[in-house]
Write a protein that holds these residues in place. Structure first.
Motif, PDB file in Angstrom:
ATOM      1  N   ILE A  26      30.328  23.597  82.493  1.00  0.00           N
ATOM      2  CA  ILE A  26      29.904  24.217  81.235  1.00  0.00           C
ATOM      3  C   ILE A  26      28.433  24.608  81.311  1.00  0.00           C
ATOM      4  O   ILE A  26      28.043  25.720  80.924  1.00  0.00           O
ATOM      5  N   GLU A  27      27.613  23.708  81.825  1.00  0.00           N
ATOM      6  CA  GLU A  27      26.183  23.977  81.971  1.00  0.00           C
ATOM      7  C   GLU A  27      25.937  25.185  82.879  1.00  0.00           C
ATOM      8  O   GLU A  27      25.116  26.057  82.567  1.00  0.00           O
ATOM      9  N   ALA A  28      26.664  25.254  83.979  1.00  0.00           N
ATOM     10  CA  ALA A  28      26.492  26.364  84.929  1.00  0.00           C
ATOM     11  C   ALA A  28      26.924  27.692  84.307  1.00  0.00           C
ATOM     12  O   ALA A  28      26.241  28.716  84.467  1.00  0.00           O
ATOM     13  N   ILE A  29      28.028  27.683  83.597  1.00  0.00           N
ATOM     14  CA  ILE A  29      28.528  28.914  82.968  1.00  0.00           C
ATOM     15  C   ILE A  29      27.528  29.433  81.947  1.00  0.00           C
ATOM     16  O   ILE A  29      27.213  30.629  81.905  1.00  0.00           O
ATOM     17  N   LEU A  30      26.985  28.547  81.112  1.00  0.00           N
ATOM     18  CA  LEU A  30      26.041  28.969  80.092  1.00  0.00           C
ATOM     19  C   LEU A  30      24.708  29.399  80.696  1.00  0.00           C
ATOM     20  O   LEU A  30      24.026  30.272  80.155  1.00  0.00           O
ATOM     21  N   SER A  31      24.341  28.808  81.818  1.00  0.00           N
ATOM     22  CA  SER A  31      23.125  29.218  82.517  1.00  0.00           C
ATOM     23  C   SER A  31      23.273  30.638  83.066  1.00  0.00           C
ATOM     24  O   SER A  31      22.324  31.430  83.041  1.00  0.00           O
ATOM     25  N   GLU A  32      24.471  30.955  83.543  1.00  0.00           N
ATOM     26  CA  GLU A  32      24.735  32.282  84.093  1.00  0.00           C
ATOM     27  C   GLU A  32      25.048  33.315  83.014  1.00  0.00           C
ATOM     28  O   GLU A  32      24.990  34.518  83.266  1.00  0.00           O
ATOM     29  N   ASN A  33      25.373  32.834  81.809  1.00  0.00           N
ATOM     30  CA  ASN A  33      25.735  33.734  80.703  1.00  0.00           C
ATOM     31  C   ASN A  33      24.939  33.346  79.448  1.00  0.00           C
ATOM     32  O   ASN A  33      25.515  32.852  78.467  1.00  0.00           O
ATOM     33  N   PRO A  34      23.624  33.566  79.460  1.00  0.00           N
ATOM     34  CA  PRO A  34      22.773  33.141  78.335  1.00  0.00           C
ATOM     35  C   PRO A  34      23.094  33.853  77.024  1.00  0.00           C
ATOM     36  O   PRO A  34      22.626  33.417  75.970  1.00  0.00           O
ATOM     37  N   GLU A  35      23.881  34.923  77.083  1.00  0.00           N
ATOM     38  CA  GLU A  35      24.259  35.614  75.851  1.00  0.00           C
ATOM     39  C   GLU A  35      25.217  34.771  75.006  1.00  0.00           C
ATOM     40  O   GLU A  35      25.408  35.041  73.816  1.00  0.00           O
ATOM     41  N   ILE A  36      25.820  33.752  75.611  1.00  0.00           N
ATOM     42  CA  ILE A  36      26.677  32.836  74.854  1.00  0.00           C
ATOM     43  C   ILE A  36      25.794  31.701  74.343  1.00  0.00           C
ATOM     44  O   ILE A  36      25.406  30.814  75.096  1.00  0.00           O
ATOM     45  N   GLU A  37      25.452  31.734  73.076  1.00  0.00           N
ATOM     46  CA  GLU A  37      24.527  30.762  72.495  1.00  0.00           C
ATOM     47  C   GLU A  37      25.244  29.663  71.726  1.00  0.00           C
ATOM     48  O   GLU A  37      24.783  28.520  71.697  1.00  0.00           O
ATOM     49  N   GLU A  38      26.348  30.006  71.091  1.00  0.00           N
ATOM     50  CA  GLU A  38      27.125  29.022  70.329  1.00  0.00           C
ATOM     51  C   GLU A  38      28.608  29.332  70.486  1.00  0.00           C
ATOM     52  O   GLU A  38      28.997  30.484  70.609  1.00  0.00           O
ATOM     53  N   MET A  39      29.405  28.274  70.469  1.00  0.00           N
ATOM     54  CA  MET A  39      30.849  28.480  70.529  1.00  0.00           C
ATOM     55  C   MET A  39      31.565  27.224  70.071  1.00  0.00           C
ATOM     56  O   MET A  39      31.202  26.110  70.463  1.00  0.00           O
ATOM     57  N   SER A  40      32.558  27.401  69.221  1.00  0.00           N
ATOM     58  CA  SER A  40      33.399  26.281  68.818  1.00  0.00           C
ATOM     59  C   SER A  40      34.628  26.232  69.715  1.00  0.00           C
ATOM     60  O   SER A  40      34.859  27.136  70.524  1.00  0.00           O
ATOM     61  N   ASP A  41      35.420  25.174  69.568  1.00  0.00           N
ATOM     62  CA  ASP A  41      36.627  25.070  70.397  1.00  0.00           C
ATOM     63  C   ASP A  41      37.744  25.995  69.922  1.00  0.00           C
ATOM     64  O   ASP A  41      38.813  26.045  70.522  1.00  0.00           O
ATOM     65  N   LEU A  42      37.510  26.708  68.810  1.00  0.00           N
ATOM     66  CA  LEU A  42      38.424  27.733  68.272  1.00  0.00           C
ATOM     67  C   LEU A  42      39.741  27.145  67.774  1.00  0.00           C
ATOM     68  O   LEU A  42      40.723  27.873  67.608  1.00  0.00           O
ATOM     69  N   GLN A  43      39.781  25.845  67.507  1.00  0.00           N
ATOM     70  CA  GLN A  43      41.019  25.221  67.055  1.00  0.00           C
ATOM     71  C   GLN A  43      40.940  24.686  65.628  1.00  0.00           C
ATOM     72  O   GLN A  43      41.954  24.298  65.071  1.00  0.00           O
ATOM     73  N   ARG A  44      39.733  24.673  65.060  1.00  0.00           N
ATOM     74  CA  ARG A  44      39.585  24.147  63.706  1.00  0.00           C
ATOM     75  C   ARG A  44      39.495  25.293  62.705  1.00  0.00           C
ATOM     76  O   ARG A  44      39.572  26.459  63.074  1.00  0.00           O
ATOM     77  N   HIS A  45      39.333  24.939  61.440  1.00  0.00           N
ATOM     78  CA  HIS A  45      39.341  25.955  60.391  1.00  0.00           C
ATOM     79  C   HIS A  45      38.241  26.994  60.614  1.00  0.00           C
ATOM     80  O   HIS A  45      38.480  28.192  60.506  1.00  0.00           O
ATOM     81  N   HIS A  46      37.050  26.512  60.941  1.00  0.00           N
ATOM     82  CA  HIS A  46      35.944  27.436  61.211  1.00  0.00           C
ATOM     83  C   HIS A  46      35.814  27.646  62.718  1.00  0.00           C
ATOM     84  O   HIS A  46      35.704  26.689  63.472  1.00  0.00           O
TER      85      HIS A  46
END
Length: 216
Positions: free
Chosen positions: A85-105
């Motif tokens: 996860i750390e490596a992916i976000l380091s390579e893709n800094p445009e992704i700043e926030e993300m939820s697990d997409l399974q809850r209401h919000h």
């Protein structure tokens, strides 16, 4: 949760499992106590065994003693996923926030939805966030990979800040806990944590610059 559930079994087994385990154990102990009162007539000692179990459970769950084994065990189990996860976000800094997409919000950066849908696979992510991902040039396959890593690590939300990578595992109202990776600078108990300004009440290193955190 931050105050009472020191074992934090949900770090290993999923959200709210510590609370459910406690409630289930209490109910079973009470029921078995009532049954034994009527079933066992010869010896009083056997009747009080469930009560002793109940008292022991209370001491475990509400004792000021700290049972921190689950935090480091969680890290050892999920170390590879957290580093990925750390490596992916380091390579893709445009992704700043993300939820697990399974809850209401559900959200990816500032794009959010609030509904009952559970978003898991690429087709479902495309339906909800396809236009936004296309506009922002975010690879949907990266989002799918991140979501799967979060799901397997019991992470409900990630926030990628300059000073730390924050992963939330669970929370209730204004209490949250999870793991974070310090990037630059220091963080200590008593400091506030983004984005809500909650105060850190527990900060414990669990390995390789990763910390367990709890805030209220």
């Amino acid at each position: 949760m931050v105050v009472f559930f020191k074992l934090f079994l949900s770090i290993i087994f999923g959200p709210f499992i510590d609370m459910l385990a406690m409630i289930g154990a209490f109910i079973l102990s009470l029921l078995s106590s009532l049954l034994l009162i009527f079933l066992i007539k010869k010896s009083v000692i056997y009747k009080v065994i469930p009560i002793l179990i109940l008292i022991t459970l209370c001491l475990i769950f509400f004792s000021p003693l700290r049972f921190d084994f689950s935090r480091k065990l969680y890290y050892q189990i999920n170390k590879g996923r957290l580093h990925k996860i750390e490596a992916i976000l380091s390579e893709n800094p445009e992704i700043e926030e993300m939820s697990d997409l399974q809850r209401h919000h559900k959200n990816i950066n500032e794009k959010s939805f609030s509904d009952k849908d559970i978003v898991k696979n690429k087709k479902q992510i495309q339906a909800k966030f396809g236009d936004y991902l296309k506009e922002t040039h975010i690879d949907i396959d990266i989002i799918v990979q991140l979501r799967n890593l979060m799901d397997r690590s019991e992470i409900i939300e990630i926030r990628n800040y300059d000073k730390y990578l924050l992963c939330t595992i669970d929370g209730f109202i204004d209490n949250e806990f999870g793991v974070l990776k310090l990037k630059d600078g220091t963080l200590k108990e008593g400091d506030s944590i983004e984005p809500w300004g909650f105060r850190i009440v527990t900060l414990e290193e669990i390995g390789d610059g990763w910390y367990y955190w709890a805030a209220t």
